[in-house]
Enzyme design. Structure first.
Site, mmCIF file in Angstrom:
data_model
loop_
_atom_site.group_PDB
_atom_site.id
_atom_site.type_symbol
_atom_site.label_atom_id
_atom_site.label_comp_id
_atom_site.label_asym_id
_atom_site.label_seq_id
_atom_site.Cartn_x
_atom_site.Cartn_y
_atom_site.Cartn_z
ATOM 1 N N GLU A 126 -6.185 -2.930 28.693
ATOM 2 C CA GLU A 126 -5.656 -1.627 28.262
ATOM 3 C C GLU A 126 -4.668 -1.916 27.142
ATOM 4 O O GLU A 126 -3.543 -2.342 27.406
ATOM 5 C CB GLU A 126 -4.946 -0.920 29.432
ATOM 6 N N CYS B 177 1.288 4.822 24.589
ATOM 7 C CA CYS B 177 0.046 4.261 24.044
ATOM 8 C C CYS B 177 -0.902 5.371 23.623
ATOM 9 O O CYS B 177 -1.632 5.221 22.660
ATOM 10 C CB CYS B 177 -0.609 3.332 25.057
#
Ligand code: NAD
Length: 512
Positions: free
Chosen positions: A256, A290
């Protein structure tokens, strides 16, 4: 002084999750707003990590043996514990990460909701089921189930120190694995608090979730400790190192990584709503998200109105460490250098700063940039600050083209009042997730998978895919009765395969 006393949020009976190894070296985590020490933590070396993983391996057997119901009730106890102490944890998140108490509450709420979904859906998604045996094995019963991997290693970042790692931890635990978690060196107290909360809430499987603390070396030791899978969340450069370390032991990885998420604002969009969402998506959590909005492509038809709305809203925001602040300081001092470099580069290459553009210690003012070229750092690299670039485009097609030209592909947003057009743009957006007429919403839907493409990584947390990510598919067949001719025997008659070829011709041969 014990960890419990230093942390003042962990009760004595539950401490010991991170300081039971004979580790001499320690490090401090500090409050980014004040510099005050939040806690002192061991730097776990390779031996301590190996020992923790060995303990977790033993616990994994007990945890898996509890079955879906046993794990569901214990995961429920964990979420109950978190919900009852939500303000205590939010206060710790505020002190160690710097985000506002309110943002911390939002983050923890999401994590709790995911915990509930993972625990409640694990059996349906992963449990044993019969599948069709097909023509060739019609005399067999076929079974599929998803078995745990044993111990899952989780390496986390600091920006969402509860929600992000819990996306792996909750789903890995629900799937029947034990977890060893290495939180970021910037947020070790939050990691230690989570593990201590687990021990308190689930005392009969306390070692199923443990924490090790330290820097990159501790993370690297976890990669080499023989875990069944390594779930990494962080930057792409570190992700590459993690993959290389895991390759040594053929440990599978989940990546990720960072993003450069775009918002597309089309001709028929609700411009005020898009501007409101863009400002929040870009600047909440000081832009250290993010899946935050970093760049906007607005069509010519709406560009001027959109820029006016965004600048007006951004001007109203005030960073600070008090309860009324819109967002807090940058968690990592070094991140302000990245933001400053992007701002300077944007201006040098022709961009104009309409709002903000200043960095004062750890605080970056809300910043709106227009006319920055596509090649500038502010438009193509992850900035991770409370900044937004707005670019005028001919139409939504050009916006999509520019969105997809970036090597990242984590998430994004589309604003349009045409359902069909927005859905089509969302489908064609090169990203793992897209919200239409909102930002970041997919993260709050536990049934939806979360993860990126390209430089943003691979693999999925959350949802059914997130549960399966922490398992191995197990296929079993069981012969129910024998056929007169057994094709998988040297004793089969010579003409049996000729007959089979004729059947294949009848069943499949007609397709052209
Ligand atoms: P980072 O890559 O610097 O560190 C992440 C973690 O890796 C830390 O715990 C660190 O100690 C550890 N680490 C460092 N070197 C290591 C090594 N050699 N081996 C093993 N572990 C090592 O990232 P960060 O600054 O903590 O996090 C910010 C980044 O994370 C941003 O790029 C952000 O976009 C990304 N992020 C992605 C998601 C997502 O879900 N895709 C979520 C949150 C953050």
């Amino acid at each position: 002084m014990s960890l419990a006393e230093q942390l003042d949020t962990v009760t004595a009976s539950t401490a010991g999750t991170v300081d039971r190894h004979a580790t001499a070296q320690t490090f401090e985590s500090t409050n980014p707003a004040t510099g005050a020490v939040v806690g002192v933590f061991p730097v776990h070396d390779a031996d301590a990590v190996a020992e923790t993983v060995a303990t977790a391996r033993q616990a994994a057997g007990t945890w898996a043996a509890l079955g879906y119901d046993g794990r569901r009730t214990r995961l429920a106890a964990f979420r109950g514990y978190l919900a009852r102490r939500i303000h205590e944890l939010a206060d710790l998140v505020h002190r160690e990460n710097g985000k506002t108490h309110a943002d911390a509450i939002l983050e923890i709420t999401l994590a709790i909701d995911h915990l509930a979904w993972a625990g409640n859906h694990a059996r349906t998604v992963l449990g044993p089921r019969r599948v069709s045996s097909g023509m060739l094995a019609a005399n067999h019963a076929s079974y599929l189930e998803y078995r745990p991997l044993g111990v899952v290693g989780v390496i986390g970042p600091w920006n969402y120190p509860v929600f992000t790692p819990m996306g792996s931890i909750a789903y890995a635990l629900a799937a029947g694995n034990a977890v060893v978690f290495k939180p970021s060196e910037h947020t070790p107290a939050i990691g230690a608090w989570l593990a201590a909360a687990w021990r308190a809430a689930v005392p009969d499987a306390a070692d199923a979730f443990q924490v090790v603390t330290g820097f990159g070396e501790t993370g690297a030791a976890l990669c080499g400790a023989g875990v069944g899978k390594l779930a990494f969340t962080g930057s792409a450069p570190t992700g590459r190192k993690v993959m290389a370390a895991c390759a040594e032991t053929l440990t599978p990885v989940l990546m990720e990584l960072g993003g450069k998420d775009a918002m597309i604002v089309d001709d028929d969009a609700d411009v005020a709503a898009a501007a409101d969402a863009a400002v929040w998506g870009a600047m909440s959590n000081a832009g250290q998200t993010c899946i935050g909005i970093e760049r906007v492509y607005a069509t010519s038809a709406v560009y001027d109105r959109f820029v006016a709305e965004v600048t007006a809203k951004a001007r109203d925001l005030r960073p600070g460490s008090d309860d009324d602040a819109a967002y807090g300081p940058m968690t990592m001092a070094s991140q302000t250098d990245v933001v400053r470099r992007h701002l300077d580069d944007a201006v040098e290459t022709g961009g104009r700063v309409l709002v903000g553009g200043t960095v004062d210690g750890r605080y970056v003012s809300p910043t709106v940039i227009v006319d920055a070229p596509e090649t500038s750092a502010a438009v193509c690299e992850e900035t991770f600050g409370p900044t937004i670039t707005i670019t005028r485009v001919r139409d939504a097609e050009e916006a999509l083209e520019r969105t997809n030209a970036n090597p990242h592909g984590l998430a994004g947003s589309v604003y349009s009042n045409s359902k069909a057009k927005a859905m089509e743009l969302a489908r064609r957006m090169k990203s793992g997730m897209t919200s239409i007429n909102s930002v970041l919403t997919f993260a709050s839907v536990p049934a939806l998978p979360f993860g990126g493409v390209g430089e943003s990584g691979f693999g999925r947390i959350h949802g059914e895919d997130g549960l399966k990510e922490f398992t191995r598919a197990k296929a079993i067949t069981r012969k129910r009765f024998s056929l007169p001719v057994d094709l998988m025997s040297f004793g089969r008659p010579a003409q049996a395969t000729d007959a089979l070829a004729r059947v294949m011709g009848m069943v499949h041969g007609r397709h052209r």
